[in-house]
Design a protein around this motif. Structure first.
Motif, mmCIF file in Angstrom:
data_model
loop_
_atom_site.group_PDB
_atom_site.id
_atom_site.type_symbol
_atom_site.label_atom_id
_atom_site.label_comp_id
_atom_site.label_asym_id
_atom_site.label_seq_id
_atom_site.Cartn_x
_atom_site.Cartn_y
_atom_site.Cartn_z
ATOM 1 N N ALA A 254 3.797 -5.560 6.046
ATOM 2 C CA ALA A 254 4.296 -5.026 4.783
ATOM 3 C C ALA A 254 3.283 -5.242 3.657
ATOM 4 C CB ALA A 254 5.629 -5.686 4.438
ATOM 5 N N LEU A 255 2.640 -6.398 3.629
ATOM 6 C CA LEU A 255 1.659 -6.682 2.583
ATOM 7 C C LEU A 255 0.477 -5.714 2.647
ATOM 8 C CD1 LEU A 255 1.607 -10.606 2.612
ATOM 9 C CD2 LEU A 255 2.554 -9.104 0.845
ATOM 10 N N TYR A 256 -0.026 -5.476 3.849
ATOM 11 C CA TYR A 256 -1.157 -4.542 3.994
ATOM 12 C C TYR A 256 -0.720 -3.114 3.664
ATOM 13 C CZ TYR A 256 -4.144 -8.078 6.100
ATOM 14 O OH TYR A 256 -4.924 -9.186 6.312
ATOM 15 N N ALA A 257 0.486 -2.744 4.045
ATOM 16 C CA ALA A 257 0.969 -1.397 3.736
ATOM 17 C C ALA A 257 1.139 -1.209 2.229
ATOM 18 C CB ALA A 257 2.298 -1.150 4.452
ATOM 19 N N LEU A 258 1.599 -2.239 1.532
ATOM 20 C CA LEU A 258 1.770 -2.151 0.080
ATOM 21 C C LEU A 258 0.425 -2.032 -0.637
ATOM 22 C CD1 LEU A 258 4.635 -4.760 -0.430
ATOM 23 C CD2 LEU A 258 4.804 -2.271 -0.678
ATOM 24 N N LEU A 259 -0.613 -2.623 -0.068
ATOM 25 C CA LEU A 259 -1.952 -2.511 -0.657
ATOM 26 C C LEU A 259 -2.496 -1.087 -0.577
ATOM 27 C CD1 LEU A 259 -3.643 -5.816 0.579
ATOM 28 C CD2 LEU A 259 -3.022 -5.222 -1.773
ATOM 29 N N LEU A 260 -1.875 -0.259 0.250
ATOM 30 C CA LEU A 260 -2.305 1.138 0.328
ATOM 31 C C LEU A 260 -1.962 1.909 -0.947
ATOM 32 C CD1 LEU A 260 -1.361 1.904 4.034
ATOM 33 C CD2 LEU A 260 -3.637 2.201 3.043
ATOM 34 N N PHE A 261 -0.985 1.447 -1.726
ATOM 35 C CA PHE A 261 -0.623 2.138 -2.964
ATOM 36 C C PHE A 261 -1.789 2.198 -3.949
ATOM 37 C CE2 PHE A 261 3.820 1.345 -1.616
ATOM 38 C CZ PHE A 261 4.334 2.617 -1.819
#
Length: 329
Positions: A254-261
């Motif tokens: 989830a943390l890595y996916a949120l950094l995609l924003f």
């Protein structure tokens, strides 16, 4: 009464099994050891094994990202045939790297259920052939990029090969940080395509690298958690090794996916892409991040598979959005 009845017609003489003949009887190979390569096989079967050695499905994904990078980096003066050279060169390096990786991990693959039937541990291909194929493909790909595209793209491909074979592959047995290291060569192919077309590295190339790097982490974490027991049997130290519940893996994903924003916002903020494409990327990122958050909240094989499938859909969506943005500009 039975003493005079001969048994010769009923029990024919069996040929003696000498030690030489016993050695010719095929024996099942140990799960810890790769089987010996067999004799000549039909061309179709050998071609299938060659495709598996070169990991054609993974190489196809590499080519998709390379092509997207090339298109985003090209100008009106970029020759069309240059794209073919960039794709062929990058594909050869990627396929060669896959072959050399399997050669180095042949014994580990023999201990893992999902890989023990690959051509090398399954004994359907000789190690010397794999070495020759891997070296030939990698070397010819680098030469092709250097001679037809530019030295920059060839150097990037060489860096990818060196990191993948020289660092990531041995690190899998030493440190759980191997996934982070492995994401670096996995994020370079679109940059190779971009450099082949534009002959430079700039902010847009850095954005492409960041998008691919961050995308890979939830993708590979989901795979590593689903097959954590198999990786442990192969002696690989994965981030998911001691996460039986899956919660920690979900949180990291989830943390890595949120950094995609912020990574998706950067092209629009810097004037490199329009807001329509950026909005599409943000929506896709929201869906991707939600599947990762769902795994963190409710870790299970089902939520991990959902995250994995979402990762497969996410990458083409954002690349297509950026490509269409440039095409319609």
């Amino acid at each position: 009464m039975m003493q005079g009845l001969s048994t010769a017609p009923l029990l024919p003489t069996m040929p003696s099994l000498t030690s030489a003949k016993l050695n010719k009887i095929p024996m099942p190979h140990s799960p810890d050891q790769p089987a010996k390569a067999t004799a000549a096989r039909p061309a179709a079967a050998w071609a299938r094994d060659l495709g598996e050695l070169l990991k054609l499905r993974l190489t196809t994904l590499v080519l998709i990202t390379t092509m997207a990078g090339f298109y985003l980096g090209k100008t009106a003066a970029t020759p069309g045939l240059l794209a073919l050279a960039a794709l062929l060169g990058t594909g050869l390096v990627a396929g060669g790297a896959a072959a050399l990786n399997q050669l180095l991990e042949i014994r580990a693959d023999a201990r893992m259920r999902r890989t023990r039937e690959r051509p090398l541990p399954g004994g359907r291909m000789d190690e010397r052939d794999a070495l020759f194929i891997g070296t030939l493909c990698s070397g010819s790909g680098l030469v092709l990029l250097a001679l037809t595209c530019n030295l920059l793209s060839a150097l990037l491909a060489a860096l990818t090969l060196a990191l993948y074979i020289g660092l990531y592959t041995p690190l899998k047995r030493i440190s759980s940080l191997n996934t982070l290291v492995g994401a670096i060569p996995g994020a370079i192919p679109p940059v190779i395509g971009y450099a082949a077309a534009s002959q430079r590295l700039d902010l847009f190339a850095a954005v492409l690298f960041a998008l691919l790097f961050l995308w890979q982490m939830p993708h590979f974490l989901a795979i590593a958690w689903l097959y954590r027991d198999d990786y442990a049997a192969g002696g690989f130290r994965m981030l998911t090794l001691h996460d039986a519940s899956g919660h920690s893996t979900g949180v990291k994903s989830a943390l890595y996916a949120l950094l995609l924003f912020p990574a998706c916002l950067l092209p629009a903020l810097c004037g490199l892409a329009g807001w329509t494409a950026t909005s599409a990327c943000l929506l896709a990122t929201a869906a991707y991040a939600w599947t990762a958050i769902s795994m963190a909240r409710h870790p299970s094989p089902r939520s991990a598979k959902t995250l994995f499938l979402a990762s497969l859909a996410y990458l083409p969506v954002i690349l297509l959005a950026l490509v269409l943005d440039k095409a319609l500009d």
